[in-house]
Enzyme design. Structure first.
Site, PDB file in Angstrom:
ATOM      1  N   GLY A  12      41.817  36.988  36.120  1.00  0.00           N
ATOM      2  CA  GLY A  12      40.683  37.636  36.890  1.00  0.00           C
ATOM      3  C   GLY A  12      39.199  37.579  35.980  1.00  0.00           C
ATOM      4  N   ASN A  70      54.585  31.042  30.988  1.00  0.00           N
ATOM      5  CA  ASN A  70      56.041  30.865  31.783  1.00  0.00           C
ATOM      6  C   ASN A  70      56.619  30.205  30.578  1.00  0.00           C
ATOM      7  OD1 ASN A  70      56.366  32.646  34.263  1.00  0.00           O
ATOM      8  ND2 ASN A  70      54.318  31.583  34.661  1.00  0.00           N
ATOM      9  N   GLY A 111      42.691  40.732  34.795  1.00  0.00           N
ATOM     10  CA  GLY A 111      43.444  40.519  33.833  1.00  0.00           C
ATOM     11  C   GLY A 111      42.749  39.064  33.249  1.00  0.00           C
ATOM     12  N   LYS A 119      55.541  26.519  40.575  1.00  0.00           N
ATOM     13  CA  LYS A 119      55.354  25.801  39.137  1.00  0.00           C
ATOM     14  C   LYS A 119      55.819  26.790  38.143  1.00  0.00           C
ATOM     15  CE  LYS A 119      51.581  27.755  37.942  1.00  0.00           C
ATOM     16  NZ  LYS A 119      51.336  28.339  36.717  1.00  0.00           N
ATOM     17  N   PHE A 147      51.652  43.778  42.716  1.00  0.00           N
ATOM     18  CA  PHE A 147      50.692  44.815  42.991  1.00  0.00           C
ATOM     19  C   PHE A 147      50.005  44.634  44.179  1.00  0.00           C
ATOM     20  CE2 PHE A 147      50.692  44.585  38.039  1.00  0.00           C
ATOM     21  CZ  PHE A 147      51.814  45.494  38.172  1.00  0.00           C
TER      22      PHE A 147
HETATM   23  N1  NAD Z   1      46.282  33.711  33.171  1.00  0.00           N
HETATM   24  C1  NAD Z   1      46.213  32.491  33.768  1.00  0.00           C
HETATM   25  O1  NAD Z   1      46.148  31.573  32.996  1.00  0.00           O
HETATM   26  C2  NAD Z   1      46.440  32.084  35.366  1.00  0.00           C
HETATM   27  C3  NAD Z   1      45.756  31.026  35.690  1.00  0.00           C
HETATM   28  C4  NAD Z   1      45.898  30.877  36.950  1.00  0.00           C
HETATM   29  C5  NAD Z   1      46.470  31.883  37.923  1.00  0.00           C
HETATM   30  N2  NAD Z   1      46.848  32.863  37.655  1.00  0.00           N
HETATM   31  C6  NAD Z   1      47.446  33.725  38.178  1.00  0.00           C
HETATM   32  O2  NAD Z   1      46.452  34.869  38.522  1.00  0.00           O
HETATM   33  C7  NAD Z   1      47.297  36.241  38.896  1.00  0.00           C
HETATM   34  C8  NAD Z   1      46.748  37.297  37.876  1.00  0.00           C
HETATM   35  O3  NAD Z   1      46.864  36.913  36.796  1.00  0.00           O
HETATM   36  P1  NAD Z   1      46.136  37.342  35.562  1.00  0.00           P
HETATM   37  O4  NAD Z   1      46.219  36.597  34.417  1.00  0.00           O
HETATM   38  O5  NAD Z   1      44.833  37.590  35.929  1.00  0.00           O
HETATM   39  O6  NAD Z   1      46.894  38.892  35.224  1.00  0.00           O
HETATM   40  P2  NAD Z   1      47.598  39.417  33.793  1.00  0.00           P
HETATM   41  O7  NAD Z   1      48.873  38.438  33.679  1.00  0.00           O
HETATM   42  O8  NAD Z   1      46.575  39.408  32.707  1.00  0.00           O
HETATM   43  O9  NAD Z   1      47.985  40.713  34.292  1.00  0.00           O
HETATM   44  C9  NAD Z   1      47.686  41.875  33.749  1.00  0.00           C
HETATM   45  C10 NAD Z   1      46.619  42.651  34.881  1.00  0.00           C
HETATM   46  O10 NAD Z   1      47.798  43.427  35.841  1.00  0.00           O
HETATM   47  C11 NAD Z   1      47.037  44.799  35.906  1.00  0.00           C
HETATM   48  N3  NAD Z   1      48.141  45.878  36.221  1.00  0.00           N
HETATM   49  C12 NAD Z   1      48.888  46.411  35.512  1.00  0.00           C
HETATM   50  N4  NAD Z   1      49.296  47.382  36.316  1.00  0.00           N
HETATM   51  C13 NAD Z   1      48.857  47.110  37.678  1.00  0.00           C
HETATM   52  C14 NAD Z   1      49.012  48.008  38.789  1.00  0.00           C
HETATM   53  N5  NAD Z   1      50.104  48.924  38.784  1.00  0.00           N
HETATM   54  N6  NAD Z   1      48.159  47.812  39.579  1.00  0.00           N
HETATM   55  C15 NAD Z   1      47.415  46.690  39.788  1.00  0.00           C
HETATM   56  N7  NAD Z   1      47.377  45.979  38.471  1.00  0.00           N
HETATM   57  C16 NAD Z   1      47.858  46.271  37.569  1.00  0.00           C
HETATM   58  C17 NAD Z   1      46.483  45.034  34.497  1.00  0.00           C
HETATM   59  O11 NAD Z   1      45.287  45.698  34.727  1.00  0.00           O
HETATM   60  C18 NAD Z   1      45.834  43.400  34.184  1.00  0.00           C
HETATM   61  O12 NAD Z   1      44.514  43.353  34.958  1.00  0.00           O
HETATM   62  C19 NAD Z   1      48.608  35.593  38.547  1.00  0.00           C
HETATM   63  O13 NAD Z   1      49.380  35.547  40.021  1.00  0.00           O
HETATM   64  C20 NAD Z   1      48.738  34.480  37.970  1.00  0.00           C
HETATM   65  O14 NAD Z   1      49.757  33.861  38.258  1.00  0.00           O
HETATM   66  C21 NAD Z   1      46.965  33.259  36.177  1.00  0.00           C
HETATM   67  O1  G3P Z   2      50.406  30.984  32.002  1.00  0.00           O
HETATM   68  P1  G3P Z   2      50.936  30.791  33.241  1.00  0.00           P
HETATM   69  O2  G3P Z   2      52.465  30.288  32.870  1.00  0.00           O
HETATM   70  O3  G3P Z   2      51.183  31.979  33.999  1.00  0.00           O
HETATM   71  O4  G3P Z   2      50.257  29.715  33.937  1.00  0.00           O
HETATM   72  C1  G3P Z   2      48.794  29.886  34.017  1.00  0.00           C
HETATM   73  C2  G3P Z   2      48.282  29.161  34.970  1.00  0.00           C
HETATM   74  O5  G3P Z   2      48.870  29.104  36.347  1.00  0.00           O
HETATM   75  C3  G3P Z   2      48.202  27.571  34.610  1.00  0.00           C
HETATM   76  O6  G3P Z   2      47.619  26.729  35.771  1.00  0.00           O
END
Ligand code: NAD
Ligand code: G3P
Length: 389
Positions: free
Chosen positions: A52, A309, A49, A242, A134
């Protein structure tokens, strides 16, 4: 402090090698640099995502010309169609995740793959980065197909829910996958900013010093600096909790309160985070100094100002739509983790008759569920336990 001890250790180990890359020997596992003729370690990213994909860019560049890691990095992608094409095909030909991280080129050695079992089959290092709802199913699919001596790291900011209450995602990964060690990495890391190479920090929580250093080598870039701490439990809990405070900050913005109010919400949120970890993770020997790493106050500040969020909290004030509707409308496929974490916390607190001790967490949950009007949020904080002590 553990972090400093690790730097000393790295210096010592690195000085033993004739190349600038350190040697790693994980207990019970043979993890050496290629100088000792051990095979290079192969990395699989489980998830693709927004975060990722940003982390795939870092890892893809970090493994190039490395004597420790295989150059080809597999990234498991939950397959979907974009404009009539498979997203994996788009990533592998255009080297861009046009849906989740548009406008950012990924290194060509990152290969998207829709088959999870094929993706994880030969991996020595599994990087978990997907919405936490997931994880369970994903692990169950991988379990019979992966190497039993792999190691994992979770970048997932959430909790798992079991019959006994909430559980750490790293524990779920480890328990579902042959008890492999699972570290965590959390920090003030808004994916879009990281992908655009804006300087930031992150915290690796790892109980094994050498594994922590190996992961630091994998993740670090000039614009992405990592510290390694032993207190993995606090690092992971901060990452999950957070998200809830971020929604609270968004509600304050939506209600047009000022910076003082937002600062109060951030502080009270931090106090609830610390109380939560103290009460529910008592066995983990959490350390106060961990809150001063990137995973603590820094991530809270980043999320409360620029996170998804926070956006949700603001939208909840101006719209009557459900969270799911807002998620679809605002994030277009990405996922808010805060509402789910708030529900998990709420349900656990309710069972233990402890709702009154965490008024901010509870109010955010009720507002997300549309059981409480957002205009009442600040009223819930006026007699906060922090003001009574
Ligand atoms: N986005 C950020 O800025 C950020 C930063 C740090 C940590 N995180 C954390 O990383 C984690 C992943 O977040 P992200 O931003 O990469 O994802 P995202 O919010 O972009 O989520 C979408 C992802 O979920 C997948 N998905 C949808 N349905 C699914 C299913 N049934 N099974 C498996 N995958 C499925 C999609 O293909 C896509 O890759 C979360 O816990 C988030 O809190 C996010
Ligand atoms: O966009 P949020 O609120 O899921 O936060 C993204 C990251 O976790 C920030 O470090």
């Amino acid at each position: 402090m553990f972090g400093r001890r690790v730097s000393v250790l790295l210096g010592r180990v690195a000085s033993l090698a004739s190349s600038p890359e350190p040697i790693f020997c994980l207990q019970g596992r043979q993890w050496y640099s290629s100088q000792s003729n051990m095979a290079k370690k192969s990395v699989c990213i489980v998830g693709s995502g927004n975060w990722g994909s940003a982390i795939a860019k870092i890892i893809g560049n970090s493994v190039k010309n490395s004597s420790l890691f295989e150059e080809k990095v597999l990234m498991w992608m939950f397959e979907e169609q974009v404009d009539g094409r498979n997203l994996t095909e788009i990533v592998n030909t255009d080297h861009e995740n046009v849906k989740y991280l548009p406008g950012v080129k990924l290194p060509t050695n990152v290969v998207a793959i829709p088959d999870l079992t094929a993706a994880c089959k030969n991996a020595d290092i599994l990087v978990f980065v997907l919405p936490h709802q997931f994880v369970d199913k994903t692990c169950k699919t991988m379990e019979a197909h992966m190497k039993k001596d792999a190691v994992a790291i979770s970048l997932i900011k959430g909790f798992a829910i079991t019959d006994h209450g909430i559980k750490l995602i790293s524990e779920i990964i480890s328990e579902n996958l042959h008890k492999i060690p699972c570290a965590v990495m959390m920090g003030a890391n808004l994916a879009g900013e990281v992908a655009n190479e804006m300087f930031c920090e992150s915290t690796i929580g790892c109980k094994n010093e050498e594994m922590g250093q190996m992961l630091k080598t994998l993740f670090e870039a000039p614009y992405f600096r990592c510290t390694v701490v032993e207190d993995a439990c606090t690092v992971e809990c901060c990452g999950a909790l957070k998200n809830v405070v971020g929604i609270g900050a968004g509600i304050v913005d939506g209600m047009k309160y000022g910076d003082n109010t937002k600062a109060a919400v951030i502080r009270l949120g931090l106090m609830e985070m610390m109380k939560f970890i103290e009460v529910f993770m008592a066995g983990s020997q959490c350390k106060m100094e961990t809150f001063f790493e990137s995973c603590g106050i820094a991530d809270l500040v980043a999320t409360c100002h620029g996170g998804r969020n926070r956006m949700l909290g603001e939208a909840v004030v101006s719209s009557k739509k459900t969270i799911r509707e807002l998620e679809k409308e605002i994030l277009k496929g990405q996922s808010f983790q805060g509402p789910l974490v708030a529900k998990e916390i709420h349900d656990m607190l309710e069972k233990r008759d402890m709702l009154k001790r965490f008024p901010l967490f509870v109010a955010v949950h009720k507002i997300c569920k549309r059981e409480m009007d957002p205009s009442l949020f600040i009223d819930c904080l006026r007699d906060h336990p922090e003001h009574m002590e």
